[in-house]
Every structure is written in C-alpha cells, then in structure tokens.
Design a protein around this motif. Structure first.
Motif, PDB file in Angstrom:
ATOM      1  N   ARG A  94       3.327   2.392   1.401  1.00  0.00           N
ATOM      2  CA  ARG A  94       4.379   1.417   1.065  1.00  0.00           C
ATOM      3  C   ARG A  94       4.810   0.630   2.303  1.00  0.00           C
ATOM      4  O   ARG A  94       5.153  -0.552   2.203  1.00  0.00           O
ATOM      5  CB  ARG A  94       5.566   2.143   0.453  1.00  0.00           C
ATOM      6  CG  ARG A  94       5.277   2.763  -0.913  1.00  0.00           C
ATOM      7  CD  ARG A  94       6.546   3.223  -1.600  1.00  0.00           C
ATOM      8  NE  ARG A  94       6.255   3.885  -2.865  1.00  0.00           N
ATOM      9  CZ  ARG A  94       6.319   5.185  -3.069  1.00  0.00           C
ATOM     10  NH1 ARG A  94       6.690   5.991  -2.076  1.00  0.00           N
ATOM     11  NH2 ARG A  94       6.036   5.714  -4.247  1.00  0.00           N
ATOM     12  N   PHE A  95       4.784   1.291   3.463  1.00  0.00           N
ATOM     13  CA  PHE A  95       5.131   0.595   4.716  1.00  0.00           C
ATOM     14  C   PHE A  95       4.153  -0.542   4.989  1.00  0.00           C
ATOM     15  O   PHE A  95       4.555  -1.669   5.331  1.00  0.00           O
ATOM     16  CB  PHE A  95       5.138   1.596   5.871  1.00  0.00           C
ATOM     17  CG  PHE A  95       5.275   0.964   7.228  1.00  0.00           C
ATOM     18  CD1 PHE A  95       6.515   0.541   7.696  1.00  0.00           C
ATOM     19  CD2 PHE A  95       4.162   0.787   8.037  1.00  0.00           C
ATOM     20  CE1 PHE A  95       6.637  -0.065   8.943  1.00  0.00           C
ATOM     21  CE2 PHE A  95       4.277   0.196   9.283  1.00  0.00           C
ATOM     22  CZ  PHE A  95       5.516  -0.227   9.738  1.00  0.00           C
ATOM     23  N   PHE A  96       2.861  -0.303   4.824  1.00  0.00           N
ATOM     24  CA  PHE A  96       1.856  -1.344   5.065  1.00  0.00           C
ATOM     25  C   PHE A  96       1.927  -2.429   3.995  1.00  0.00           C
ATOM     26  O   PHE A  96       1.667  -3.602   4.283  1.00  0.00           O
ATOM     27  CB  PHE A  96       0.460  -0.729   5.100  1.00  0.00           C
ATOM     28  CG  PHE A  96       0.193   0.103   6.321  1.00  0.00           C
ATOM     29  CD1 PHE A  96       0.395  -0.404   7.590  1.00  0.00           C
ATOM     30  CD2 PHE A  96      -0.268   1.407   6.199  1.00  0.00           C
ATOM     31  CE1 PHE A  96       0.157   0.367   8.727  1.00  0.00           C
ATOM     32  CE2 PHE A  96      -0.511   2.189   7.310  1.00  0.00           C
ATOM     33  CZ  PHE A  96      -0.295   1.665   8.588  1.00  0.00           C
ATOM     34  N   LEU A 104      -0.109  -6.463   3.274  1.00  0.00           N
ATOM     35  CA  LEU A 104      -1.508  -6.061   3.340  1.00  0.00           C
ATOM     36  C   LEU A 104      -2.050  -5.886   1.930  1.00  0.00           C
ATOM     37  O   LEU A 104      -1.329  -5.420   1.041  1.00  0.00           O
ATOM     38  CB  LEU A 104      -1.659  -4.741   4.104  1.00  0.00           C
ATOM     39  CG  LEU A 104      -2.067  -4.830   5.574  1.00  0.00           C
ATOM     40  CD1 LEU A 104      -0.928  -5.422   6.406  1.00  0.00           C
ATOM     41  CD2 LEU A 104      -2.451  -3.459   6.107  1.00  0.00           C
ATOM     42  N   PRO A 105      -3.305  -6.275   1.689  1.00  0.00           N
ATOM     43  CA  PRO A 105      -3.894  -6.037   0.362  1.00  0.00           C
ATOM     44  C   PRO A 105      -3.870  -4.548   0.006  1.00  0.00           C
ATOM     45  O   PRO A 105      -3.884  -3.688   0.894  1.00  0.00           O
ATOM     46  CB  PRO A 105      -5.340  -6.550   0.518  1.00  0.00           C
ATOM     47  CG  PRO A 105      -5.287  -7.488   1.672  1.00  0.00           C
ATOM     48  CD  PRO A 105      -4.216  -6.983   2.592  1.00  0.00           C
ATOM     49  N   ASP A 106      -3.853  -4.270  -1.285  1.00  0.00           N
ATOM     50  CA  ASP A 106      -3.719  -2.894  -1.770  1.00  0.00           C
ATOM     51  C   ASP A 106      -4.791  -1.979  -1.172  1.00  0.00           C
ATOM     52  O   ASP A 106      -4.493  -0.915  -0.618  1.00  0.00           O
ATOM     53  CB  ASP A 106      -3.808  -2.895  -3.300  1.00  0.00           C
ATOM     54  CG  ASP A 106      -3.273  -1.605  -3.896  1.00  0.00           C
ATOM     55  OD1 ASP A 106      -2.363  -1.003  -3.300  1.00  0.00           O
ATOM     56  OD2 ASP A 106      -3.779  -1.184  -4.950  1.00  0.00           O
ATOM     57  N   ALA A 107      -6.052  -2.385  -1.283  1.00  0.00           N
ATOM     58  CA  ALA A 107      -7.151  -1.547  -0.800  1.00  0.00           C
ATOM     59  C   ALA A 107      -7.076  -1.356   0.717  1.00  0.00           C
ATOM     60  O   ALA A 107      -7.341  -0.257   1.216  1.00  0.00           O
ATOM     61  CB  ALA A 107      -8.495  -2.174  -1.186  1.00  0.00           C
ATOM     62  N   ILE A 138      -7.446   7.887  -6.049  1.00  0.00           N
ATOM     63  CA  ILE A 138      -6.183   8.306  -6.675  1.00  0.00           C
ATOM     64  C   ILE A 138      -5.070   7.320  -6.328  1.00  0.00           C
ATOM     65  O   ILE A 138      -4.266   6.936  -7.200  1.00  0.00           O
ATOM     66  CB  ILE A 138      -5.807   9.732  -6.225  1.00  0.00           C
ATOM     67  CG1 ILE A 138      -6.737  10.752  -6.893  1.00  0.00           C
ATOM     68  CG2 ILE A 138      -4.357  10.058  -6.593  1.00  0.00           C
ATOM     69  CD1 ILE A 138      -6.560  12.170  -6.399  1.00  0.00           C
ATOM     70  N   MET A 139      -5.019   6.874  -5.069  1.00  0.00           N
ATOM     71  CA  MET A 139      -3.980   5.915  -4.673  1.00  0.00           C
ATOM     72  C   MET A 139      -4.242   4.539  -5.282  1.00  0.00           C
ATOM     73  O   MET A 139      -3.306   3.824  -5.658  1.00  0.00           O
ATOM     74  CB  MET A 139      -3.906   5.830  -3.144  1.00  0.00           C
ATOM     75  CG  MET A 139      -3.458   7.114  -2.473  1.00  0.00           C
ATOM     76  SD  MET A 139      -3.341   6.993  -0.681  1.00  0.00           S
ATOM     77  CE  MET A 139      -1.882   5.959  -0.501  1.00  0.00           C
ATOM     78  N   PHE A 140      -5.514   4.151  -5.387  1.00  0.00           N
ATOM     79  CA  PHE A 140      -5.852   2.833  -5.927  1.00  0.00           C
ATOM     80  C   PHE A 140      -5.552   2.751  -7.422  1.00  0.00           C
ATOM     81  O   PHE A 140      -5.108   1.714  -7.932  1.00  0.00           O
ATOM     82  CB  PHE A 140      -7.333   2.542  -5.664  1.00  0.00           C
ATOM     83  CG  PHE A 140      -7.748   1.139  -5.981  1.00  0.00           C
ATOM     84  CD1 PHE A 140      -7.409   0.087  -5.140  1.00  0.00           C
ATOM     85  CD2 PHE A 140      -8.469   0.863  -7.137  1.00  0.00           C
ATOM     86  CE1 PHE A 140      -7.791  -1.212  -5.443  1.00  0.00           C
ATOM     87  CE2 PHE A 140      -8.850  -0.436  -7.442  1.00  0.00           C
ATOM     88  CZ  PHE A 140      -8.506  -1.477  -6.594  1.00  0.00           C
TER      89      PHE A 140
END
Length: 367
Positions: free
Chosen positions: A35-37, A42-45, A149-151
C-alpha cells in the motif's frame, strides 16, 4: 467422518498446502509495504514485485549473517575437536570411577553404536536429499504464490463473499478484517522478537566472553518461534556449542543463565507489549497444534501451527455451528465449574464477555 477426511486430505496435500499457507501469511504481512508503494502511483504488479524484492533482500541478509557465523564455527574446528575429546575423556573417567564399566567396555559400546548409526546413513542421506529438493521447490514456488495471491486478492475476496448469503456479509467482512489484524500483529511480532532476541542474547553472551555468541543467539531466536519445543531445542544446541567451543564448564552455566534471563524478559515484558493480547490460546491447544503441525508438515508445520489456530479461533468464535471449538482453543477459563454454574454451559455472549474480562483478554479490533 468429516474431521477424518479433512485430516487425510491435509496430509495428502501438504506439499501443496504448506507453500500456499506460507505465501498467504507472508502476503498479508507485505500488504502495508504494498500500500505504501501504491501511494506513489506505482503500477499494481510493480508494487507487488518491489515488496517481494524487499522481503527477499531481508531474508538474504539473514542467510548471509547465518552463513558467516557458520563459517567462523568451521574455522574453529581443530579447537572444537580438541575440546570434545577432552570432555569425552573426562566423562569416560567419571563413568569408570562411578560405575562398573571400564574404558575398554565404553569404547566397545561406542563402536557398536557407531556401526548401528552407519547402517542408517544411507536412509538419512536420502531423506536429507529429499528435504533439500523440497526446500528448493518451496523457495521457487513461494515468490510466485505470493505475487499471484497479492495480484488476485480482490478476486479471492469476491470468491469468499460468494459463499455466504448477503445478510451475513457484514459478519464475514468483520471476520476477515480481524484475521488480517491477528496475522499481521503475530508475524510482525515474530520478526521483532527474532531481532531483539538475537541482539539481546547474542550481545549478552558476547559481553560475558562466550565464543560463537551471535550464532547461539540467532539459532535460539529462530527456534524460539516454535512454542515450548523450540526453546528446549535452543537450550540444548546452545549448551552443545558452548561445550564444543570451551575447555571449561562455567560457560555452560553462563549460557543457561543468560537464556533463562532473556526468556523471562521476552515472555513477561517484551512479547506481551509487542504482540499484545489480541487472541489468547490456551497451552494445551498450542502444544497439540505444534505436534500435529509437525506430524503433518515437519518444521514448517510447527511454525505455521500457531497463526492457523489463531485464525481458526477467530472464525469459530463468529459461527454458531463451531463456536464450541473456539472455546476449546481459547483461554477464557472459568473460575467455577459449569457443573455448578449452569450459565457457563451456554453460548451466551454476555458470559463470554465476562470471561474475557476475567482473564484479561482483549478482543481483536481494527484500528
């Protein structure tokens, strides 16, 4: 029957479930960094990739530090060999003086046991080779699982909500948020615990003058993550390393005394303030969970057992059908017997709240 087949499925699928569960817990721990990035557009990936890269760097530094300490231990091997020989000779002389076994009989016994041990060498080596192969596969799959999992986290959450009727979605959301709080507080607490245990124990042993103090501190800090069993193994390994590195016995007592002091600080002052009392698990459930986790998935299962039980307790406490399992895992111990006090036999929320206050248990909540 359901519990039997569930247990059977877990044992058969442990090769798949262990990396998935590790990836799930690590993904939740990496969410604040992700979440910080994302705040910086920054793009999701890319945000996920940078978060995983940061985690890999941290673990790489830990492995490098551990390898450096092992290298120092190997460089002292001639001294260790000499000290071990002296200790064995002293032990042999003591046994000969206090028992009917002579030195020759002791040597014959050692030779016999050595031959038996060599007979199992092939089995042990093949098992070790299998373990190394499994570890390489795990380390290769883990970052891929974490990334996916995060994506696909939103898709996975939608899948979860689809299993429940709409009127229960509020309770499901509350349970998911509390699971996230429990896992984050527990895992971040473990990272902090490993850091200060290594620095505190290793630093104190270094000041006392114990050889390989940082290595003992690091090994004990990681083994201490396994409830009850890990601390015992850490003490044994610390004593063995100290005996092998010193020709005297006083360092052994210094190591045991220092470990006891550090454990007292950790259990009574430091860890309760860091992790807090979000969910308390009773000692019986903890020990049984660690043993069952070890039987199912080895060391990884022992490490994962506590967060899994904590998550299950959160789920069980919020379902009418399985609330009794939440009571079994929890630490809400009544002072009086349910045989004498009928309200303690029910699932009343007021009784549960009173027991939590009595046992000083703070229910988890999202800040």
């Amino acid at each position: 029957m359901g519990l039997f087949f569930l247990g059977w499925f877990i044992v058969l699928a442990k090769g798949l479930l262990t990396p998935l569960l590790l990836a799930f817990f690590i993904s939740i721990m990496l969410m604040p960094l992700y979440r910080f990035f994302r705040q910086y557009k920054l793009p999701d990936a890319l945000a996920i990739f940078v978060s995983i890269l940061a985690m890999a760097i941290v673990f790489g530094l830990i492995i490098w530090f551990f390898s450096a300490q092992i290298g120092n231990l190997i460089s002292d091997f001639p001294i260790i060999q000499k000290n071990v020989t002296n200790h064995l000779n002293a032990l042999s002389a003591w046994i000969e003086a206090h028992s009917p076994f002579s030195t020759t009989e002791q040597l014959d016994f050692i030779k016999e046991q050595s031959n038996k041990l060599l007979g199992f060498t092939g089995t042990i080596l093949s098992g070790a080779a299998g373990s190394v192969t499994s570890l390489v596969i795990l380390l290769g799959l883990l970052p891929i699982y974490i990334f996916l999992i995060m994506f696909y986290k939103n898709l996975l959450l939608r899948f979860v909500f689809f299993w429940f009727p709409q009127e229960q979605h509020g309770r499901v959301e509350e349970t998911l948020r509390e699971m996230q709080v429990i896992i984050k507080s527990y895992l971040f607490g473990l990272l902090i615990q490993v850091s200060y245990m290594t620095v505190l124990l290793g630093g104190l042993l270094l000041i006392i003058g114990i050889k390989h103090a940082l290595l003992i501190g690091l090994i004990f800090a990681f083994l201490n993550l396994i409830p009850y069993v890990g601390a015992l193994l850490g003490n044994i390994i610390g004593v063995l390393l100290t005996l092998a590195s010193s020709s005297e016995l006083w360092p052994v007592f210094a190591v045991l005394g220092t470990i006891t002091f550090v454990q007292f600080l950790d259990n009574n002052i430091l860890m309760p303030r860091i992790v807090g009392s979000k969910v308390k698990l009773n000692a019986l459930a903890t020990i049984v969970g660690v043993i069952v986790g070890g039987e199912i998935a080895g060391v990884a299962g022992m490490f994962l057992s506590l967060p899994i039980i904590a998550v299950l307790k959160v789920v069980f406490d919020r379902t009418e059908q399985f609330r009794q399992w939440g009571v079994l895992f929890g630490d809400e111990r009544p002072e009086r017997s349910p045989m004498e006090v009928p309200p303690l036999r029910t699932k009343d929320k007021r009784v549960k709240k009173k027991l939590e206050e009595q046992n000083k248990i703070e229910p988890p909540h999202e800040k």
